[in-house]
Design an enzyme around this catalytic site. Sequence first.
Site, PDB file in Angstrom:
ATOM      1  N   ASP A 260       0.829  -1.204   0.000  1.00 62.26           N
ATOM      2  CA  ASP A 260       0.000   0.000   0.000  1.00 62.26           C
ATOM      3  C   ASP A 260       0.869   1.262   0.000  1.00 62.26           C
ATOM      4  OD1 ASP A 260      -2.706   1.244   0.474  1.00 62.26           O
ATOM      5  OD2 ASP A 260      -1.627   2.027   2.210  1.00 62.26           O
TER       6      ASP A 260
ATOM      7  N   GLU B 186       1.244  -0.872  -5.058  1.00 60.21           N
ATOM      8  CA  GLU B 186       0.204   0.134  -5.273  1.00 60.21           C
ATOM      9  C   GLU B 186       0.928   1.470  -5.426  1.00 60.21           C
ATOM     10  OE1 GLU B 186      -3.117   3.051  -3.934  1.00 60.21           O
ATOM     11  OE2 GLU B 186      -1.586   2.417  -2.550  1.00 60.21           O
TER      12      GLU B 186
END
Length: 646
Positions: free
Chosen positions: A279, A321
């Site tokens: 993330d 990501e």
Amino acid sequence: MSVETAQSKARAMLVAGLDTSVREDLELIDRFDRYGHDLFEALFEVYDLSAIGSQLMTILIEAHRARPAELHQRDRQRILEPDWFQKPSTIGYVCYADLFAKNMSGIGKQVAYLEQLGVTYLHLMPVLKPRPGANDGGYAVMDYRALRDDLGSMDDLAALATKLHTSGISLTLDLVLNHVAREHEWAERARSGEKKYRDYFFVYPDRQVPDQFEQTLPEVFPDFAPGNFTWDDELSGWVWTTFNDYQWDVNWANPNVFCEYADIIANLANHGVDCLRLDAIAFIWKRLGTTCQGEAEVHAITQALRQFTRILAPSVIFKAEAIVGPAQVGAYFGEGKRAGKVSDVAYHNSLMVQIWAAIAAKDAQLLQHSLSRFTALPNTTAWGVYLRCHDDIGWAIDDADAHAVGLNGHMHRMFLADYFTGLFPGSDARGVDFQLDPASGERRTSGTSAALSGIQAALASKNAAHVNTAIARYLCAYAMVFGFGGIPLLYMGDEIGLLNDSTYLKDPTKADDSRWANRPPMKWAAAKRAMEPLEAGASLAVSTAHRIRAGITRLIETRVSLPALHAGVATRVWAGHGQGVVVFDRPHPAGHMVQIYNVADQSRWVSTDELGGLTGWVRDHVSGHEFDLGEGLPVAPYECRWLTPA
Ligand code: GLC
């Protein structure tokens, strides 16, 4: 300490701590011999090796001992099938655990549903224990070693992983590694004055350094979390908070932080997780005078984590990501000496934006121009291809790309935000604004695929012709996702076209975050009904869900049957002569494939000179028909064709 010395010391530790008469131990040493150099070389770029080597080997040995036998076996299988995630049979599904099926055991009960849809890769959105109250959809983790209370236990997670594996489904979880919740133990201990933990964060006594950084830092959430630093009374300092004020950025320059996350990864891998979604990975390294995104150290650290994981658990892959531009994204797969050593998968944010932009403009030139700027990936990696996710869409149209096709970047971004919120005359999109930038007037957009593609408005108008157009547009966009090559990621509920959910407006912890509009709970009755034969007299809503489910199922089944869709081959993209035509060309050794999409609402003619050399008899895998191309072929509005030689 040099790389060679650190590596040989580490090897000696491994040999001393393991039993070379045991098969698994020998395999671990073999993998260390293969990947240890890539590990220490990357660590060397960032850390003092004498401070990290032995700590890391202790973690490795302990985690290796704890790894269940069935996962050792999975490692062996995947060493023999390293391209498992690149195959056309890989179909991704992304959901919040609670919104999909309440908890781990509920998901276990829906495995048959996923199997029937063809899913082989399941991304469960944040399941690890978040802070109570507002927690950014779970991206403010307070404990990496427990699940959110209502979702189950870590044992339940492991049991679900086993069940998924038995059904041929791999499990992806988020690894939120740029920040922890203010309530995480490290942050608590930093506040209670422990220097060791204060050093896990970026804390400044006054505004001097923060103000210097702020000069070049962008704001991720200018609306509800302006600025990148938050004053904390208990710390008596400004702490770095890129996202919300309760998400504290951790300091990756600290080798203890690296070791903590290596241990967290090992624990998740040992619970059966197959893929870690990194993330907000771009943000983990800070450098004064920059945007603090995508610095070289980000890639060195990712390489080190990746090699550590490869040695411990070779069946596990990484997905980055990194919502960054075309020129930056390649580095997340590894370029030059890092090729293939960093993340295995990264989101294709540009493709997602360009698909929507082409639909709004009814013109494929900008899509073609910007996608042609991507260089080929290492052929051991894959794009994560998606039309929607749980986040907003930032209208990432590059100014130079816009210029090159006769557009103005700012005005086009404004047009897209207007179009997708239905403000532009004639638009039937029903998105919601997200994060207005007061300086430029630009804003991002939230909304489900069905809301953005016109299905929501068409259903509200009860106009069957409008519904037909919107469904065709929706399936055309999804066909690009399934046809591009890479892991197609279907967002939960898109198989039946779920509409925006406005209930978030009533929840004070969510009301200011319109991304909740595109996170509706699964509608199980509708999902089940969409799989049954359509009854005569069914409502427009029911028949729409039914047609979407049938269309998505057809795309999945067709994709799985086509070897040319293996991610090891790059897609070449061009715009057809007729405005609105997109061509994806896949020159795969297993067979040449050309895909045509008409993103306009008028029919088009595509001549054979636009088809990358494809001539004569072809098979269109979408319609199932075979025909002679002759001089070319017509494409109806929003029609797509996946052609191979017949
Ligand atoms: C990622 C997530 C997003 C979250 C952010 C901070 O971008 O997708 O939902 O707000 O990271 O963790």
